[in-house]
Design an enzyme around this catalytic site. Sequence first.
Site, PDB file in Angstrom:
ATOM      1  N   THR A 248      19.253  14.433  12.221  1.00 11.32           N
ATOM      2  CA  THR A 248      18.250  15.330  11.641  1.00 11.32           C
ATOM      3  C   THR A 248      18.784  15.609  10.239  1.00 11.32           C
ATOM      4  O   THR A 248      20.009  15.660  10.046  1.00 11.32           O
ATOM      5  CB  THR A 248      18.084  16.647  12.424  1.00 11.32           C
ATOM      6  OG1 THR A 248      19.340  17.328  12.424  1.00 11.32           O
ATOM      7  CG2 THR A 248      17.665  16.405  13.879  1.00 11.32           C
ATOM      8  N   HIS A 249      17.900  15.724   9.278  1.00  8.52           N
ATOM      9  CA  HIS A 249      18.301  15.867   7.864  1.00  8.52           C
ATOM     10  C   HIS A 249      19.181  14.697   7.411  1.00  8.52           C
ATOM     11  O   HIS A 249      19.982  14.850   6.495  1.00  8.52           O
ATOM     12  CB  HIS A 249      19.054  17.180   7.615  1.00  8.52           C
ATOM     13  CG  HIS A 249      18.415  18.378   8.220  1.00  8.52           C
ATOM     14  ND1 HIS A 249      17.535  19.198   7.546  1.00  8.52           N
ATOM     15  CD2 HIS A 249      18.473  18.885   9.494  1.00  8.52           C
ATOM     16  CE1 HIS A 249      17.112  20.170   8.343  1.00  8.52           C
ATOM     17  NE2 HIS A 249      17.659  19.994   9.545  1.00  8.52           N
TER      18      HIS A 249
ATOM     19  N   ASN B 191      20.333  -8.658  -0.019  1.00  8.69           N
ATOM     20  CA  ASN B 191      19.437  -7.519  -0.231  1.00  8.69           C
ATOM     21  C   ASN B 191      18.270  -7.520   0.743  1.00  8.69           C
ATOM     22  O   ASN B 191      17.699  -8.568   1.027  1.00  8.69           O
ATOM     23  CB  ASN B 191      18.901  -7.544  -1.670  1.00  8.69           C
ATOM     24  CG  ASN B 191      20.007  -7.329  -2.693  1.00  8.69           C
ATOM     25  OD1 ASN B 191      20.963  -6.605  -2.416  1.00  8.69           O
ATOM     26  ND2 ASN B 191      19.885  -7.972  -3.834  1.00  8.69           N
TER      27      ASN B 191
ATOM     28  N   GLU C 170      12.358  -3.281   1.510  1.00  8.86           N
ATOM     29  CA  GLU C 170      12.069  -2.447   0.334  1.00  8.86           C
ATOM     30  C   GLU C 170      10.606  -2.580  -0.086  1.00  8.86           C
ATOM     31  O   GLU C 170       9.954  -1.605  -0.460  1.00  8.86           O
ATOM     32  CB  GLU C 170      12.986  -2.836  -0.823  1.00  8.86           C
ATOM     33  CG  GLU C 170      14.446  -2.525  -0.546  1.00  8.86           C
ATOM     34  CD  GLU C 170      15.356  -3.213  -1.547  1.00  8.86           C
ATOM     35  OE1 GLU C 170      15.672  -2.590  -2.568  1.00  8.86           O
ATOM     36  OE2 GLU C 170      15.738  -4.373  -1.326  1.00  8.86           O
TER      37      GLU C 170
ATOM     38  N   SER D 240      21.637 -11.815  -4.711  1.00  8.09           N
ATOM     39  CA  SER D 240      21.571 -11.284  -6.070  1.00  8.09           C
ATOM     40  C   SER D 240      21.937 -12.409  -7.022  1.00  8.09           C
ATOM     41  O   SER D 240      22.803 -13.234  -6.716  1.00  8.09           O
ATOM     42  CB  SER D 240      22.563 -10.133  -6.216  1.00  8.09           C
ATOM     43  OG  SER D 240      22.909  -9.969  -7.576  1.00  8.09           O
TER      44      SER D 240
ATOM     45  N   ASN E   8     -29.342  -3.503  -0.114  1.00  8.54           N
ATOM     46  CA  ASN E   8     -28.638  -2.258   0.241  1.00  8.54           C
ATOM     47  C   ASN E   8     -28.271  -2.213   1.728  1.00  8.54           C
ATOM     48  O   ASN E   8     -27.146  -1.880   2.088  1.00  8.54           O
ATOM     49  CB  ASN E   8     -29.474  -1.039  -0.140  1.00  8.54           C
ATOM     50  CG  ASN E   8     -29.702  -0.961  -1.643  1.00  8.54           C
ATOM     51  OD1 ASN E   8     -29.083  -1.713  -2.401  1.00  8.54           O
ATOM     52  ND2 ASN E   8     -30.587  -0.085  -2.073  1.00  8.54           N
TER      53      ASN E   8
ATOM     54  N   LYS F 178      26.183 -10.094  -2.468  1.00  8.79           N
ATOM     55  CA  LYS F 178      25.073  -9.264  -2.019  1.00  8.79           C
ATOM     56  C   LYS F 178      24.073  -9.978  -1.137  1.00  8.79           C
ATOM     57  O   LYS F 178      23.852 -11.167  -1.231  1.00  8.79           O
ATOM     58  CB  LYS F 178      24.350  -8.662  -3.231  1.00  8.79           C
ATOM     59  CG  LYS F 178      25.204  -7.602  -3.893  1.00  8.79           C
ATOM     60  CD  LYS F 178      24.375  -6.638  -4.678  1.00  8.79           C
ATOM     61  CE  LYS F 178      23.625  -5.709  -3.776  1.00  8.79           C
ATOM     62  NZ  LYS F 178      22.822  -4.793  -4.581  1.00  8.79           N
TER      63      LYS F 178
ATOM     64  N   LYS G  20     -15.417  -2.758  -1.923  1.00  4.83           N
ATOM     65  CA  LYS G  20     -14.840  -3.905  -1.217  1.00  4.83           C
ATOM     66  C   LYS G  20     -13.406  -4.229  -1.621  1.00  4.83           C
ATOM     67  O   LYS G  20     -12.554  -4.497  -0.776  1.00  4.83           O
ATOM     68  CB  LYS G  20     -15.740  -5.126  -1.427  1.00  4.83           C
ATOM     69  CG  LYS G  20     -17.056  -5.000  -0.663  1.00  4.83           C
ATOM     70  CD  LYS G  20     -18.058  -6.033  -1.106  1.00  4.83           C
ATOM     71  CE  LYS G  20     -19.387  -5.549  -1.581  1.00  4.83           C
ATOM     72  NZ  LYS G  20     -19.648  -4.186  -1.917  1.00  4.83           N
TER      73      LYS G  20
HETATM   74  N1  ARG Z   1     -23.396  -6.395  -4.775  1.00  4.23           N
HETATM   75  C1  ARG Z   1     -23.959  -5.175  -4.333  1.00  4.23           C
HETATM   76  C2  ARG Z   1     -22.861  -4.316  -3.686  1.00  4.23           C
HETATM   77  O1  ARG Z   1     -21.881  -4.842  -3.363  1.00  4.23           O
HETATM   78  C3  ARG Z   1     -25.031  -5.423  -3.331  1.00  4.23           C
HETATM   79  C4  ARG Z   1     -26.063  -4.342  -3.266  1.00  4.23           C
HETATM   80  C5  ARG Z   1     -26.815  -4.295  -4.517  1.00  4.23           C
HETATM   81  N2  ARG Z   1     -27.938  -3.463  -4.413  1.00  4.23           N
HETATM   82  C6  ARG Z   1     -28.639  -3.106  -5.500  1.00  4.23           C
HETATM   83  N3  ARG Z   1     -29.652  -2.350  -5.311  1.00  4.23           N
HETATM   84  N4  ARG Z   1     -28.309  -3.504  -6.681  1.00  4.23           N
HETATM   85  O2  ARG Z   1     -22.990  -3.117  -3.533  1.00  4.23           O
END
Ligand code: ARG
Length: 471
Positions: free
Chosen positions: A167-168, A297, A302, A289, A121, A295, A337
């Site tokens: 503007t606009h 593009n 975009e 295109s 953790n 064209k 992540k």
């Molecule tokens: N892979 C977990 C994560 O990305 C790591 C932490 C996991 N901790 C746990 N108590 N299972 O959050």
Amino acid sequence: MTDQNSADPKNANALWGGRFDAGPSAIMEEINASIGFDKRLYAQDIQGSRAHCAMLVRQGIIAAEDGDKIAQGLDRILQEIESGQFTFSTALEDIHMNVESRLRDLIGPAAGRLHTARSRNDQVATDFKLWVRDVALTDLEAGLRGLQEALIDQAEKHVATIMPGFTHLQAAQPVTFGHHMLAYVEMFGRDRGRIADCRVRINENPLGSAALAGTPYPIDRHMTASALGFDRPTANSLDAVSDRDFALEYLSAASITAMHLSRLAEEMVIWCSAQFKFIGMSDKFSTGSSIMPQKRNPDAAELIRSKIGRIVGCFNGLMLSMKGLPLAYSKDMQEDKEPVFAAHDHLGLCVAAMTGMVADMKVFTDRMRAAAGAGYTTATDLADWLVSELGMPFRDAHHVVGATVKLAESKGCDLDQLPLADLQAIEPKITDAVYAVLTVEASVAARKSFGGTAPERVAEAVKEARKRFLK
Ligand code: ARG
């Protein structure tokens, strides 16, 4: 139905499977594993482990001999991963256990001492902070600086290039193209300011908070903090393992940057259309295109305009994952992540493509100049002249100019093409001195107020921008 249960004690996770009689079902393994994406944290995971190990040795919590073996093993693993020899295993869930398990293969039982006084953790919070700080914020900062440089270079070339200001999206008053470019330099400057703000708050070290409550071992959290470049250890262990504000701050800053990019991209799409033709996009950033040979593009522009959808989606996604989570760590947080990685990848591409497009675009100054005068863009200058030269109240001047524009429209000419007699029929006190303010050149030159569009101001602003943003 196939049997998804690998109910065999020997399949139980070797690192935490002590109390389990069977391994997880295949589906459980799949939903639980994060190695598919968190392997991107390998360098930070190893960096954090090295700092933790050195601290454990210094504090006499593990033997120096074991610490040496661990450090050497970690170096070897780093090299295996970087050379592509490392085999990542889904059964080992995540980067932390992949590394630790390999360490055990390499150095034997001493590997088991590395996880003293820490938990995954605090480990994952530390790894992820290091990644956001040293990769995401650093890359975005460098990218935006490069983009600002390209914009400032264009501004410098075009301090006196006159274009219509809108503007606009209606022609409003003439401005200089350099001034328009510098408007974006300010936006990306504020984005860099937000990155700097993120850096201040991110820089507290969660390592040593352990699972949630701290640890009975005599650890030195100040030592690991300074080894990892943090300003200090986090003050509260529960908060430290539950906090993902740093990721959200990055994503919110990234979202604002993406919004800025989408506005510039949209302007470039408009400007390179045949109807505007203010700029030409280089071949490097255009496509053809498959059916219409004429064209060209602006696909890159975009795509940049569109990417904000994904990036704000990443921000929203993580925000909703975090909403309502009780303290402290919950597995929901493993979902932190992918949105950060995705935002980083997409935004990095957008910034790079925009930098190339800005640097390479051709600016059609004659088209801009011609458009600058169309649409009675010097009408405000006429009103200002009536105020300053004839002492007329601005509201009355506004009416006079309205009548003048109406007349010019009916004659199909510009304001400065109306004969003096026509002007005097509307307001008898007008003299031919008025013509000097009706050109677009006079209009921009007059806007000398600080932060205004006059070429002399823009030339100063270019110099200032170099000092403020590129020093
Ligand atoms: N892979 C977990 C994560 O990305 C790591 C932490 C996991 N901790 C746990 N108590 N299972 O959050």
